[in-house]
Design an enzyme around this catalytic site. Structure first.
Site, PDB file in Angstrom:
ATOM      1  N   GLY A 456       0.872  -0.419  -0.447  1.00  0.00           N
ATOM      2  CA  GLY A 456      -0.518   0.351   0.447  1.00  0.00           C
ATOM      3  C   GLY A 456       0.930   1.397   0.063  1.00  0.00           C
ATOM      4  O   GLY A 456       2.228   1.482   0.424  1.00  0.00           O
ATOM      5  N   GLY A 458       0.743   6.116   0.493  1.00  0.00           N
ATOM      6  CA  GLY A 458      -0.183   7.038   0.261  1.00  0.00           C
ATOM      7  C   GLY A 458       0.722   8.076   0.783  1.00  0.00           C
ATOM      8  O   GLY A 458       1.672   8.219   0.580  1.00  0.00           O
ATOM      9  N   GLY A 461       3.020   7.630   3.908  1.00  0.00           N
ATOM     10  CA  GLY A 461       3.215   7.008   3.579  1.00  0.00           C
ATOM     11  C   GLY A 461       3.463   5.347   2.725  1.00  0.00           C
ATOM     12  O   GLY A 461       2.176   6.068   2.320  1.00  0.00           O
ATOM     13  N   VAL A 463       3.313   1.304   2.583  1.00  0.00           N
ATOM     14  CA  VAL A 463       2.978   0.217   4.402  1.00  0.00           C
ATOM     15  C   VAL A 463       3.812  -0.859   3.189  1.00  0.00           C
ATOM     16  O   VAL A 463       3.766  -1.255   1.843  1.00  0.00           O
ATOM     17  CB  VAL A 463       1.956  -0.303   3.972  1.00  0.00           C
ATOM     18  N   LYS A 477       4.321   0.431   8.212  1.00  0.00           N
ATOM     19  CA  LYS A 477       3.800   1.238   7.708  1.00  0.00           C
ATOM     20  C   LYS A 477       5.599   2.516   8.259  1.00  0.00           C
ATOM     21  O   LYS A 477       5.598   2.437   9.040  1.00  0.00           O
ATOM     22  CB  LYS A 477       3.113   2.134   8.269  1.00  0.00           C
ATOM     23  N   ASP A 569     -12.501  10.447   8.526  1.00  0.00           N
ATOM     24  CA  ASP A 569     -12.196   9.781   7.364  1.00  0.00           C
ATOM     25  C   ASP A 569     -13.067   8.279   7.761  1.00  0.00           C
ATOM     26  O   ASP A 569     -11.957   7.171   6.981  1.00  0.00           O
ATOM     27  CB  ASP A 569     -11.184   9.776   6.959  1.00  0.00           C
TER      28      ASP A 569
END
Length: 661
Positions: A456, A458, A461, A463, A477, A569
């Site tokens: 992942g 984002g 950062g 993952v 992460k 969120d």
């Protein structure tokens, strides 16, 4: 079959014999062959062995060619390939020669006997490329090691291609994800991948035709881990100076001095009577596989008694791991066969071999000395005393005292430096909860294999997936410190570390060394809810359970924890699913700190709009007080998406947001 490779070199005479046989089958003077002494040659000097069907030769009216890549090809007049040696590999794979599910490499029986041996390099039915020991009485896979799951070994079983290729630059890649590169990768030299007589898979490189090939890669660095290499009832040991050697167990003798793969045979007869047998202990020796069962928390006496009452039990493996996770418990493995014996000092266990209670094993044990019947006399001896020098004695005492003081000073300085380094690395952070631990950067690099498997990415950062030393799978992460800042990192540790709920993501630890900031979460097997909205595996019952679980997690954040925490969120990307599709809410600590005051005008942390387009509550736009209702509104939009299988609207920001933040 034509053998081309002997002792790491290219045997051209074997190829000549192979091609002479083919040409004689075709007839003298046919297809460019002038007489029986002429042979086919290749400008490249690299050849591939293969089995040639003589019946196919008699039916074809074409030509036989040896290509530059080492492939022997039989063409028909129409230009079609009737047969090629690349489709029939023996123990060698050349660059560009594919290894598919229908082909495999088989080792030779010995250096002088070229028939098929006991080891095979092939694709298994689970689409994983493996090394197999296929002996006359037993067989087992010895690479990759069976105690590793396919994904733990870096393999991908969900494919149907089943093909592997070695390229000319020295890179080998397989459809299951296994790959390696030669030590001299990039140089254009002659290469070949060979399953050697000793069952080790090696890549050979040769820059000069007049030289033998050098090993540029091999799969097994510990030769004693190869199964069946020393045969049954024997033990393999390895020393860097003397190499590998095999020896029989006590009471056994070798079957054939010229072939250790046949192992050893007993010099006694086994008895099933428990009173007529005993056990010999061999320390730091492991016999892999062929267990009657696995019995944890068995004492040595219980394990011995179990093997005594099993007539087919040849002995038992007993291990007591001092640093075992989660507790220090012994393990008992009764053995139905003593195969794959390996001695190495680092092994935390012993093997107990069942032998008859006879005199031939009396020399194995060490008898205690009995001195009760001996007469002890004291010897009186006098030694002349030497003249002592007082100045020299003073210097010696002074030097000793000075050395002791200096040692303590150095120790105190070292201890202070270590504490200072630890405090600077943590920068004021301490473990928040008892289940927390502080990881070092080197530990996390090893767990993620150098941060190689990204799951992942984002704005905050990246993952990575990793395996911790206690074998737990984690999502690690690596924070973008420039984007997140130290305040957000402190908020994540202080907030998430205090929370404990079955529907909230667990934070196992963190790392703070220099400029590096990392967080260690539990790994969620089924990813996020957004990835499963259109999946048939998530039926209505699972969706209902997911909705209830997510609601419980949010309710805990709003009402049950010590500090009032707003998520701000809530969306399907931040609801993760474990192996049983149980939901866990994530990303509730890093993007915002705990909120105690219900107005963003009074809280500078909420001076800007937060959330994702389509899930944001009207309060963000209407400049109203921010309360827990903003999460309730977003949760309602998530329910709407779960019911329809579609997202309410396109995301307007943070489109690349992934699980774990």
């Amino acid at each position: 079959m034509g053998l081309l490779c002997v002792d790491g070199g290219w045997d051209l005479h074997a190829l000549q014999r192979h091609l002479k046989f083919i040409c004689l089958q075709l007839g003298s003077g046919a297809y460019g062959v002038e007489n029986k002494d002429d042979v086919l040659t290749s400008p490249g000097g690299v050849f591939s062995p293969g089995f040639f069907p003589v019946g196919a030769v008699s039916r074809c009216t074409g030509k036989l060619s040896l290509l530059d890549n080492g492939n022997i090809v039989l063409y028909c007049k129409e230009g079609l390939v009737l047969w090629q040696s690349f489709d029939f590999p023996t123990d060698t794979l050349l660059p560009g020669q594919p290894l598919s599910k229908d082909e495999h490499l088989v080792s030779s029986r010995s250096h002088a006997y070229y028939s098929s041996g006991l080891y095979k390099f092939y694709f298994d039915t689970d689409n994983i490329i493996r090394l197999l020991y296929d002996g006359p009485e037993a067989s087992s896979i010895y690479w990759p090691e069976l105690y590793l799951l396919s994904w733990e070994a870096g393999r991908f079983a969900f494919n149907r291609t089943r093909i592997a290729v070695l390229d000319s630059l020295g890179n080998f890649s397989s459809s299951d994800g296994f790959t390696f590169t030669a030590a001299d990768y990039g140089t254009r030299v002659q290469r070949r991948l060979k399953l050697d007589v000793d069952a080790n898979l090696r890549l050979y490189s040769r820059a000069d035709r007049g030289r033998k090939g050098i090993v540029s890669w091999q799969v097994m660095s510990e030769p004693c881990r190869i199964h069946g290499i020393c045969g049954p009832n024997s033990v393999c040991s390895y020393d860097a100076s003397s190499g590998r050697r095999c020896y029989c167990l006590p009471g056994f003798k070798i079957k054939d001095l010229s072939d250790w793969s046949l192992g050893c045979e007993p010099e006694f007869k086994f008895s099933c009577a428990a009173t007529e047998v005993r056990f010999l202990q061999l320390k730091n020796v492991e016999f892999y596989g062929y267990d009657y069962g696995f019995y944890p928390n068995y004492t040595l006496e219980i394990c011995e008694n179990l093997c005594l009452h099993l007539c087919n039990c040849k002995g038992f493996q007993f291990k007591f791991l001092k640093h075992n996770y989660p507790s220090n418990i012994p393990y008992c493995y009764p053995k139905m066969a003593l195969l794959n014996g390996h001695h190495f000092p680092q092994f935390e266990g012993d093997i107990y071999v069942k032998v008859p209670e006879t005199d031939i094993f009396s020399n194995i044990t060490v008898d205690k000395l009995d001195c009760s019947s001996q007469i002890v006399e004291q010897l009186y001896r006098s030694y002349p005393k030497s003249h002592e020098n007082g100045s020299l004695r003073f210097i010696l005492w002074f030097s000793c005292a000075f050395g002791i003081v200096e040692f303590f000073v150095i120790f105190l300085v070292w201890f202070c430096l270590i504490r200072t380094h630890q405090n600077s690395g943590m920068q004021g952070y301490s473990p928040i909860a008892t289940q927390f631990r502080r990881f070092t950067l080197s530990e996390l690099e090893k767990a993620t294999r150098g941060f190689g498997e990204e799951i992942g990415r984002g704005a905050g950062g990246i993952v990575y997936k990793g395996i911790l030393p206690d074998r737990r799978v984690a999502a690690i992460k690596r924070l973008n410190v420039a984007y997140q800042g130290e305040a957000e990192f402190q908020a994540e540790v202080s907030t998430v570390g205090k929370l404990n709920h079955m529907n909230l993501i667990n934070l196992w630890g963190y790392c703070a060394e220099g400029k590096h900031r990392l967080l260690v979460y539990e790994y969620m097997e089924h990813g996020s809810l957004a990835e499963n909205l259109t999946s048939n595996a998530v039926d209505f019952e699972k969706r209902f359970n997911i909705a209830v679980g997510a609601a419980k997690g949010l309710a805990y954040l709003h009402e049950e924890c010590l500090e009032w925490v707003l998520h701000c969120d809530v969306k399907p990307q931040n609801i993760l699913l474990d192996g049983n599709y149980q939901p866990k809410v994530s990303d509730f600590g890093l993007s915002q700190a705990p909120l105690k005051i219900g107005s963003r005008h009074l809280n500078p942390r909420f001076s800007r709009i937060r959330g994702t387009g389509g899930y944001m509550a009207p309060e963000w736009i209407s400049n109203l007080s921010i309360t827990s209702k903003v999460d309730v509104y977003s949760y309602g939009m998530v329910l709407l998406g779960m019911a329809t299988g579609k997202c309410p609207a396109e995301e307007t920001q943070d489109k690349m947001m992934v699980p774990y933040g």
